[in-house]
Design a protein around this motif. Structure first.
Motif, mmCIF file in Angstrom:
data_model
loop_
_atom_site.group_PDB
_atom_site.id
_atom_site.type_symbol
_atom_site.label_atom_id
_atom_site.label_comp_id
_atom_site.label_asym_id
_atom_site.label_seq_id
_atom_site.Cartn_x
_atom_site.Cartn_y
_atom_site.Cartn_z
ATOM 1 N N ALA A 9 0.844 -1.184 0.000
ATOM 2 C CA ALA A 9 0.000 0.000 0.000
ATOM 3 C C ALA A 9 0.883 1.239 0.000
ATOM 4 C CB ALA A 9 -0.892 0.000 1.233
ATOM 5 N N ILE A 62 0.718 5.669 0.136
ATOM 6 C CA ILE A 62 -0.114 6.839 0.396
ATOM 7 C C ILE A 62 0.115 7.830 -0.731
ATOM 8 C CG2 ILE A 62 -0.693 8.638 2.081
ATOM 9 C CD1 ILE A 62 -0.984 5.937 3.343
ATOM 10 N N CYS A 83 -4.529 13.519 2.169
ATOM 11 C CA CYS A 83 -4.685 12.697 3.366
ATOM 12 C C CYS A 83 -5.055 13.598 4.545
ATOM 13 C CB CYS A 83 -3.380 11.974 3.641
ATOM 14 S SG CYS A 83 -3.321 11.157 5.229
ATOM 15 N N CYS A 136 -6.766 4.584 8.668
ATOM 16 C CA CYS A 136 -6.005 3.480 8.082
ATOM 17 C C CYS A 136 -5.123 2.834 9.138
ATOM 18 C CB CYS A 136 -5.185 3.973 6.903
ATOM 19 S SG CYS A 136 -4.201 5.432 7.240
ATOM 20 N N ILE A 141 1.028 1.055 9.289
ATOM 21 C CA ILE A 141 0.730 2.463 8.979
ATOM 22 C C ILE A 141 0.735 3.280 10.261
ATOM 23 C CG2 ILE A 141 -0.842 4.041 7.816
ATOM 24 C CD1 ILE A 141 -1.961 1.788 6.252
ATOM 25 N N CYS A 169 -6.653 -1.032 4.532
ATOM 26 C CA CYS A 169 -6.534 0.415 4.688
ATOM 27 C C CYS A 169 -7.261 1.135 3.565
ATOM 28 C CB CYS A 169 -5.070 0.813 4.713
ATOM 29 S SG CYS A 169 -4.099 0.068 3.402
ATOM 30 N N CYS A 176 -10.038 4.199 4.152
ATOM 31 C CA CYS A 176 -9.766 5.600 3.792
ATOM 32 C C CYS A 176 -10.948 6.210 3.051
ATOM 33 C CB CYS A 176 -8.512 5.684 2.913
ATOM 34 S SG CYS A 176 -8.124 7.379 2.466
ATOM 35 N N ILE A 211 -5.127 5.841 -0.556
ATOM 36 C CA ILE A 211 -4.214 4.697 -0.515
ATOM 37 C C ILE A 211 -4.433 3.831 -1.748
ATOM 38 C CG2 ILE A 211 -3.396 2.772 0.896
ATOM 39 C CD1 ILE A 211 -4.666 4.148 3.284
#
Lengths: 267, 442
Positions: free
Chosen positions: A102, A104, A139, A145, A154, A175, A179, A184
């Protein structure tokens, strides 16, 4: 005589107990569920997180599906190399899954519209005026997350945004569901580089975020991107996976980014 | 006789200081910003382009779909641009920006007919073409309300003159000055609905305004004094207090043969049908810490900063600006946000934010909920990762959060429950009645 009662009670209870034991023994034989011993073995090899990334409700359900042949082995993204090796000894056809992690897609740094004081979850903050950031993609950094991650990979870091420890990430994707902003994304770990921005604004990005991609197009320019692995789509660079052979192609493309929006996975 | 009311509710401090002011007019600003999503439903479609000349009252956007409204220009001038502009919801939405030429050239008015000769469908057509939306706050297109679907019959038109939110006095001042026009407008609206009876519900804290209406009441037009309590002006609460009818859960007033309209909307109907004036301005209360408070007619699309500058500038210490009332209004975070047709008041507030503590389980929130819900459940269930299944009945009046001694933002939790319910497609049992009975009768 009173003393007789002392004998009758154990005899009666003993007889009843024997009868019930017999009943249980017979029904056990009649109603026996035959389970493949492989299921227990496979389940033991799986990480037991019940993360759901394979598409089954639990590791046990997935193990059963694997043994029945209904699911391939590579579905478990959380399984480490050792357990895959172990699975390979049981099934000859087992293949290693493509490792995904994953990332961001935000580097933080957006200006704040107003100080948010409500319910401290991203989900709640995203409902109030599309979030408290000037950037409507970024974000929010309230850690939905972080709570969802079964691996503790995370953390909301010092920059106020979520950061992934890719060495811990198994790519289960929980996650992504947590979100509310869709920041993500799961990418193949072999790709190594990604763009940490999702804003489709062009030059306006500069008004509210110092780290935002403003689609200048340097990474997609012929000079740094001779094979065309990066294309600008909807004001964002997109990696063309088919043309990508070596992550170094992305490194040369992304190295000239004026806002350093291209980031590398941290193993 | 005790004034009628509903069960639950709260008594916030009223602060109706601006009721002393009569209605005045705010000068038009240099530029107006008209958002295309001005009403509840689909955003309208712009019919002007950059550089077009517009007249005062000419159409600049037309409805896109049934639940959508016409938008008219409040000034004459030139369309400067159509671009994204801050909206009071906090998002940036498409808006038509008009540069005012200060000539105030009116657009030619259509034929005005005697309202008593108009057919119901003609009235709702005029209402649609005049861009009238509910002025109570939701901005629901009024013509949709005035043309009930076939098979549904409206027997009673209830005019909502409660104005139960603290600070707001726009409706009150409008009734005081234009009571005759409001009654006329109510008659026209009732004609469009073929409703036999008109009931005007007004809280008993506005004796002057109520007297104006009572002087003009008749057998057909009744005025009902209601207890001063928040949210007396909530649609379902008002219907119950006025007529004793209960709107079913997740139902519409139409289900009990009632239509509810705000006094402002009814007045706009009068102006549109009798005077041929489209809705492009409204009375707005400028309250709380305004240097010059009052009830002011503001052209739709006037920027917040322009309004504050016209009224003596922004006082120091103001830390919150709210569009609408303090209970249900929306805090704005940008001085560029324009007022819309739905803005009933602008409040400049000042004060400490409440701190949040642990829930005491005192259930004060449940005792004041006018819908008979348990607001605390939404909070407790959200913490457990679940949604409160009855949250869909919540109208977000804010009474629970107002009384909560722990300062828990319950409305936000209820909104979260609503969001999660709509995502999981939970079907609510239809027709179940949740409105609690009145505690003291009427």
């Amino acid at each position: 005589m009173i003393i007789e009662g002392i004998f009758t009670a154990p005899v009666l209870l003993g007889a009843a107990g024997f009868a019930f034991a017999l009943f249980l023994a017979v029904s056990d034989m009649l109603l026996e569920v035959k389970e493949d011993p492989k299921v227990a073995l496979v389940e033991k090899a799986l990480p037991g997180l019940n993360c759901g990334a394979c598409g089954f409700s639990s590791c046990a359900a997935y193990a059963k599906a694997v043994v029945e042949g209904a699911a391939p082995i590579g579905k478990c993204t959380s399984a480490d190399e050792e357990s895959i090796k172990f699975l390979k000894t049981i099934f000859s056809s087992a293949s290693s899954p493509e490792k995904k992690v994953a990332v961001i897609r935000c580097a933080g740094g957006s200006a704040v519209k107003f100080p948010y004081k409500g319910v401290p979850t991203c989900e709640a903050a995203a409902l109030v005026t599309e979030g408290f950031l000037e950037c409507s993609w970024g974000c929010l950094g309230l850690g939905d997350c972080e709570k969802a991650c079964p691996q503790g990979a995370i953390k909301v870091g010092s920059k106020g945004i979520a950061e992934v420890d890719h060495s811990k990430c198994t790519g289960c994707g929980l996650c992504i569901e947590a979100c509310p902003r869709g920041v993500i994304e799961l990418i193949p770990a072999a790709r190594r580089y990604y763009v940490a921005c999702l804003s489709t604004d062009k030059a306006e990005v500069r008004n509210y975020c110092k780290n935002g991609c403003f689609a200048c197009g340097i990474c997609a320019a012929k000079k740094f991107n001779p094979d065309g692995v990066v294309e600008i789509k909807d004001n964002l660079p997109v990696v063309i996976e088919d043309k990508l052979k070596d992550p170094a192609q992305l490194l040369t493309a992304g190295s000239k980014c004026p806002v350093k929006a291209w980031k590398e996975i941290n193993f | 006789m005790r004034p009628a009311t509903f069960a639950g509710g709260v008594h916030p401090a009223q602060h109706k200081d601006s009721s002393a002011f009569s209605i005045e007019r705010l000068p038009a600003a240099e530029k107006v910003y008209l958002h295309l999503s001005n009403s509840c439903g689909a955003p309208s479609k712009a019919v002007v382009k950059k550089g077009d000349a517009v007249l005062k009252g000419s159409i600049i956007a037309e409805p896109d779909g049934r639940i959508s409204a016409f938008i008219h220009s409040p000034v004459s001038g030139v369309v400067e641009d159509i671009k994204k502009w801050p909206h009071c919801s906090g998002k940036k939405l498409e808006a038509v920006i008009i540069q005012n030429d200060f000539k105030d050239e009116p657009a030619p008015a259509g034929n005005i007919k005697d309202p008593s000769l108009l057919a119901p469908s003609q009235i709702s057509e005029i209402v649609r073409n005049s861009g009238i939306v509910g002025l109570g706050g939701a901005a629901f297109p009024a013509d949709v309300k005035l043309s009930p679907p076939p098979g549904k019959k409206v027997t009673t038109l209830i005019v909502n003159a409660c104005e139960c939110e603290p600070f707001l006095t726009a409706d009150e001042s409008l009734i005081r000055e234009k009571a005759a026009d409001i009654i006329e407008g109510a008659k026209i609206a009732a004609r469009a609905l073929s409703a036999k009876q008109i009931i005007i519900g007004i809280e008993d804290n506005k004796p002057d305004a109520a007297q104006e209406l009572l002087n003009r009441s008749s057998e057909r037009i009744k005025v009902k004094l209601l207890k001063t309590k928040y949210p007396q002006g909530g649609e379902k609460q008002l219907i119950y207090a006025v007529s004793g009818k209960k709107v079913p859960m997740c139902g519409l007033p139409l289900d009990v043969g009632v239509a509810v309209m705000n006094v402002g909307t009814v007045f706009a109907v009068y102006e549109a049908v009798v005077k041929g004036k489209p809705l492009y301005e409204r009375v707005v209360t400028l309250g709380a810490y305004f240097r010059k408070p009052g009830n002011v007619i503001i052209p739709a699309g006037t920027r917040l900063e322009d309004i504050i500058n016209f009224r003596g500038g922004l006082p120091d210490n103001v830390n919150k600006i709210i569009f609408g009332g303090p209970m249900m209004g929306q805090a704005v975070c940008d001085m560029d946000v324009p007022v819309s047709k739905a803005t009933s008041g602008i409040l400049l507030l000042w004060g400490e934010e409440r701190k949040e503590y642990e829930c005491l389980r005192c259930l004060r929130c449940a005792s004041v909920c006018p819908m008979g819900l348990m607001p605390r459940e939404s909070f407790a269930l959200y913490k457990a990762g679940k949604a409160y299944d009855k949250a869909m009945n919540c109208m977000e009046c804010g009474a629970c959060a107002y009384v909560c001694p722990s300062g828990i933002p319950l409305i936000q939790y209820l909104k979260l429950s609503k969001k999660n319910l709509s995502m999981s497609n939970v079907r609510l049992p239809a027709g179940r009645d949740l409105t609690p009975l009145s505690k003291n009768g009427s």
